[in-house]
Design an enzyme around this catalytic site. Sequence first.
Site, PDB file in Angstrom:
ATOM      1  N   GLU A 116    -110.594  44.349  61.259  1.00  0.00           N
ATOM      2  CA  GLU A 116    -110.181  42.954  61.324  1.00  0.00           C
ATOM      3  C   GLU A 116    -108.923  42.685  60.512  1.00  0.00           C
ATOM      4  O   GLU A 116    -108.616  43.392  59.550  1.00  0.00           O
ATOM      5  CB  GLU A 116    -111.321  42.033  60.905  1.00  0.00           C
ATOM      6  CG  GLU A 116    -111.865  42.331  59.529  1.00  0.00           C
ATOM      7  CD  GLU A 116    -113.065  41.434  59.209  1.00  0.00           C
ATOM      8  OE1 GLU A 116    -114.105  41.574  59.873  1.00  0.00           O
ATOM      9  OE2 GLU A 116    -112.942  40.623  58.290  1.00  0.00           O
ATOM     10  N   CYS A 129    -102.806  39.482  56.782  1.00  0.00           N
ATOM     11  CA  CYS A 129    -103.624  40.308  55.894  1.00  0.00           C
ATOM     12  C   CYS A 129    -104.206  41.443  56.743  1.00  0.00           C
ATOM     13  O   CYS A 129    -104.866  41.185  57.754  1.00  0.00           O
ATOM     14  CB  CYS A 129    -104.740  39.447  55.302  1.00  0.00           C
ATOM     15  SG  CYS A 129    -105.965  40.390  54.392  1.00  0.00           S
ATOM     16  N   CYS A 136    -115.303  50.722  53.899  1.00  0.00           N
ATOM     17  CA  CYS A 136    -114.785  50.957  52.554  1.00  0.00           C
ATOM     18  C   CYS A 136    -115.868  51.681  51.768  1.00  0.00           C
ATOM     19  O   CYS A 136    -117.060  51.500  52.032  1.00  0.00           O
ATOM     20  CB  CYS A 136    -114.480  49.614  51.890  1.00  0.00           C
ATOM     21  SG  CYS A 136    -113.732  49.769  50.249  1.00  0.00           S
ATOM     22  N   CYS A 140    -118.068  47.338  46.134  1.00  0.00           N
ATOM     23  CA  CYS A 140    -118.091  46.070  45.388  1.00  0.00           C
ATOM     24  C   CYS A 140    -119.241  45.212  45.906  1.00  0.00           C
ATOM     25  O   CYS A 140    -119.438  45.063  47.111  1.00  0.00           O
ATOM     26  CB  CYS A 140    -116.753  45.333  45.531  1.00  0.00           C
ATOM     27  SG  CYS A 140    -115.385  46.278  44.852  1.00  0.00           S
ATOM     28  N   CYS A 143    -118.870  42.181  48.518  1.00  0.00           N
ATOM     29  CA  CYS A 143    -117.951  42.385  49.640  1.00  0.00           C
ATOM     30  C   CYS A 143    -118.681  42.917  50.870  1.00  0.00           C
ATOM     31  O   CYS A 143    -119.438  43.892  50.780  1.00  0.00           O
ATOM     32  CB  CYS A 143    -116.857  43.361  49.209  1.00  0.00           C
ATOM     33  SG  CYS A 143    -115.682  43.706  50.521  1.00  0.00           S
ATOM     34  N   GLY A 183    -111.189  47.855  53.250  1.00  0.00           N
ATOM     35  CA  GLY A 183    -110.724  49.167  52.805  1.00  0.00           C
ATOM     36  C   GLY A 183    -110.030  49.113  51.469  1.00  0.00           C
ATOM     37  O   GLY A 183    -109.644  48.053  50.990  1.00  0.00           O
ATOM     38  N   GLU A 184    -109.899  50.299  50.868  1.00  0.00           N
ATOM     39  CA  GLU A 184    -109.190  50.402  49.595  1.00  0.00           C
ATOM     40  C   GLU A 184    -107.891  51.164  49.875  1.00  0.00           C
ATOM     41  O   GLU A 184    -107.910  52.366  50.124  1.00  0.00           O
ATOM     42  CB  GLU A 184    -110.083  51.146  48.585  1.00  0.00           C
ATOM     43  CG  GLU A 184    -109.405  51.574  47.308  1.00  0.00           C
ATOM     44  CD  GLU A 184    -108.568  50.485  46.624  1.00  0.00           C
ATOM     45  OE1 GLU A 184    -109.051  49.357  46.423  1.00  0.00           O
ATOM     46  OE2 GLU A 184    -107.394  50.779  46.303  1.00  0.00           O
ATOM     47  N   SER A 215    -103.326  45.343  47.425  1.00  0.00           N
ATOM     48  CA  SER A 215    -104.408  44.960  46.523  1.00  0.00           C
ATOM     49  C   SER A 215    -105.342  46.150  46.301  1.00  0.00           C
ATOM     50  O   SER A 215    -105.754  46.802  47.253  1.00  0.00           O
ATOM     51  CB  SER A 215    -105.179  43.797  47.152  1.00  0.00           C
ATOM     52  OG  SER A 215    -106.297  43.455  46.370  1.00  0.00           O
ATOM     53  N   SER A 238    -107.816  43.791  41.613  1.00  0.00           N
ATOM     54  CA  SER A 238    -109.091  43.063  41.667  1.00  0.00           C
ATOM     55  C   SER A 238    -109.829  43.293  40.362  1.00  0.00           C
ATOM     56  O   SER A 238    -110.379  44.363  40.135  1.00  0.00           O
ATOM     57  CB  SER A 238    -109.917  43.574  42.853  1.00  0.00           C
ATOM     58  OG  SER A 238    -109.216  43.309  44.038  1.00  0.00           O
ATOM     59  N   LEU A 239    -109.819  42.286  39.523  1.00  0.00           N
ATOM     60  CA  LEU A 239    -110.396  42.427  38.182  1.00  0.00           C
ATOM     61  C   LEU A 239    -111.848  41.924  38.172  1.00  0.00           C
ATOM     62  O   LEU A 239    -112.770  42.665  37.872  1.00  0.00           O
ATOM     63  CB  LEU A 239    -109.522  41.665  37.183  1.00  0.00           C
ATOM     64  CG  LEU A 239    -109.824  41.838  35.708  1.00  0.00           C
ATOM     65  CD1 LEU A 239    -109.730  43.294  35.287  1.00  0.00           C
ATOM     66  CD2 LEU A 239    -108.857  40.996  34.860  1.00  0.00           C
ATOM     67  N   HIS A 240    -112.026  40.650  38.493  1.00  0.00           N
ATOM     68  CA  HIS A 240    -113.344  40.048  38.729  1.00  0.00           C
ATOM     69  C   HIS A 240    -114.284  39.979  37.534  1.00  0.00           C
ATOM     70  O   HIS A 240    -115.405  39.469  37.661  1.00  0.00           O
ATOM     71  CB  HIS A 240    -114.087  40.729  39.891  1.00  0.00           C
ATOM     72  CG  HIS A 240    -113.328  40.724  41.178  1.00  0.00           C
ATOM     73  ND1 HIS A 240    -112.600  39.644  41.619  1.00  0.00           N
ATOM     74  CD2 HIS A 240    -113.175  41.672  42.135  1.00  0.00           C
ATOM     75  CE1 HIS A 240    -112.038  39.936  42.774  1.00  0.00           C
ATOM     76  NE2 HIS A 240    -112.361  41.143  43.107  1.00  0.00           N
ATOM     77  N   ASN A 314    -116.849  34.174  48.333  1.00  0.00           N
ATOM     78  CA  ASN A 314    -117.270  33.785  49.668  1.00  0.00           C
ATOM     79  C   ASN A 314    -118.642  34.424  49.890  1.00  0.00           C
ATOM     80  O   ASN A 314    -118.745  35.643  49.980  1.00  0.00           O
ATOM     81  CB  ASN A 314    -116.236  34.362  50.651  1.00  0.00           C
ATOM     82  CG  ASN A 314    -116.148  33.546  51.908  1.00  0.00           C
ATOM     83  OD1 ASN A 314    -117.134  32.950  52.338  1.00  0.00           O
ATOM     84  ND2 ASN A 314    -114.973  33.525  52.507  1.00  0.00           N
TER      85      ASN A 314
HETATM   86  N1  SAH Z   1    -109.983  47.187  48.155  1.00  0.00           N
HETATM   87  C1  SAH Z   1    -108.944  46.293  47.786  1.00  0.00           C
HETATM   88  C2  SAH Z   1    -108.486  45.361  48.870  1.00  0.00           C
HETATM   89  C3  SAH Z   1    -109.497  44.722  49.753  1.00  0.00           C
HETATM   90  S1  SAH Z   1    -110.438  43.367  49.215  1.00  0.00           S
HETATM   91  C4  SAH Z   1    -109.316  45.526  46.526  1.00  0.00           C
HETATM   92  O1  SAH Z   1    -110.419  45.727  46.033  1.00  0.00           O
HETATM   93  O2  SAH Z   1    -108.498  44.790  46.007  1.00  0.00           O
HETATM   94  C5  SAH Z   1    -109.357  42.015  48.906  1.00  0.00           C
HETATM   95  C6  SAH Z   1    -109.874  41.087  47.817  1.00  0.00           C
HETATM   96  O3  SAH Z   1    -110.957  40.278  48.288  1.00  0.00           O
HETATM   97  C7  SAH Z   1    -110.390  41.820  46.602  1.00  0.00           C
HETATM   98  O4  SAH Z   1    -109.989  41.160  45.434  1.00  0.00           O
HETATM   99  C8  SAH Z   1    -111.899  41.721  46.802  1.00  0.00           C
HETATM  100  O5  SAH Z   1    -112.569  41.939  45.601  1.00  0.00           O
HETATM  101  C9  SAH Z   1    -112.015  40.324  47.353  1.00  0.00           C
HETATM  102  N2  SAH Z   1    -113.258  40.024  48.059  1.00  0.00           N
HETATM  103  C10 SAH Z   1    -114.000  40.816  48.863  1.00  0.00           C
HETATM  104  N3  SAH Z   1    -115.078  40.183  49.304  1.00  0.00           N
HETATM  105  C11 SAH Z   1    -115.034  38.955  48.778  1.00  0.00           C
HETATM  106  C12 SAH Z   1    -115.900  37.818  48.857  1.00  0.00           C
HETATM  107  N4  SAH Z   1    -117.017  37.842  49.584  1.00  0.00           N
HETATM  108  N5  SAH Z   1    -115.528  36.703  48.176  1.00  0.00           N
HETATM  109  C13 SAH Z   1    -114.400  36.680  47.450  1.00  0.00           C
HETATM  110  N6  SAH Z   1    -113.550  37.699  47.323  1.00  0.00           N
HETATM  111  C14 SAH Z   1    -113.883  38.841  47.976  1.00  0.00           C
END
Ligand code: SAH
Length: 373
Positions: A116, A129, A136, A140, A143, A183-184, A215, A238-240, A314
Amino acid sequence: MTRSRRFALSKYLNMEKELIKTSDNRIDIKSLTLPELTECIKDMNEPAFRAKQLYEWMHIKQVASYDEMTNIPKSLKGKCRELFSYTSLDAVEVQESRLDDTKKFLFALSDGNVIESVFMKYRFGVSVCISSQVGCRMGCRFCASTLDGVVRNLLPSEMLDQIYSIARYTGEKIGRVVVMGSGEPLDNYDNLLRFIELLTDENGMNLSQRSLTVSTCGIVPNIYRLADEKLSINLALSLHASNDDKRKELMPIANTYTIEQVLDACRAYFDKTGRQLTFEYSLVKEVNDTDSDARELIELLSGMNAVVNLIPVNPIKERDFKPTDRSAAEAFQKKLEKSHINATIRREMGRDIDGACGQLRRRRLLEEKRSAD
Ligand code: SAH
């Protein structure tokens, strides 16, 4: 490989270099650089200018097949079909938001996998995007893309054609590209680098490197590698979470690299490229959005030339994560700003469609499975 195909390859090509092939074992023409394509065309006893013409059809005019290449002789098109596969993604589903101009595309690849991509229209231009892998393997927790692991890496042509197909479908000029779909990207490093080379090639689509953002969840050695490539693309990390224990709960990669190691790599990226860093921080209610989270985050990021992009998570139905509500997200943002850390709250685009990373593909896979059962 069939006999005739083996014959065709040796008939035309004396190249020593291993070229990227698609699953049917033909060379992936849209993943070739112009010098590589020129070498192939010369090996085929065709004049070199034909390579430039083919390259323009693929990367500037971005046509969907050889059929549309009006100045290429029939005989050469025949040879090309024999030797090269032509990646052109079919949109099997397009979801169009009624709230804004966001469109979500589900594309079929030639081997039947689906991926997608998202089209977003802002006041200042159009962004796409794209995905970098089918699925992936980073795991995470919040995700949807990673729930079934990784199926395979995308080829450079498959990353490019998400952009080209969306440009064809919408008729819009694509101004920015973010590799933030499923994907990463740093887990598909070589194909990512070739994709960047093709996308930003002045003989091709010629997107400015500054208009491209990659990213990553933080594969530290590859951040250092990327810093050494002499590119000027933007890096989003992506720190989180603001400490290692919490990050480990959300992101398995945190078991391999500490936040300190990741931030050191980001600082090295900034020192080498001068490009501003973005930290993505998905706000999960009562998990990483408390006062102490804000305090720790400020401590971590003080003095860095960075923007924090806050994204209320999300929710996906497979997990019980709830998004921080709007007012609490704004309060979190204010705390960062008060300590001179730039922070934005990601505008929610296309909230009425399967917005979160990997959700559309996942719904499709589940539907297919149900109908097969
Ligand atoms: N693998 C890469 C790029 C793909 S994800 C990465 O980790 O950065 C793109 C971004 O969306 C990342 O910051 C990921 O953590 C975030 N993401 C994925 N699922 C999400 C969700 N359900 N809600 C909010 N952010 C999400």
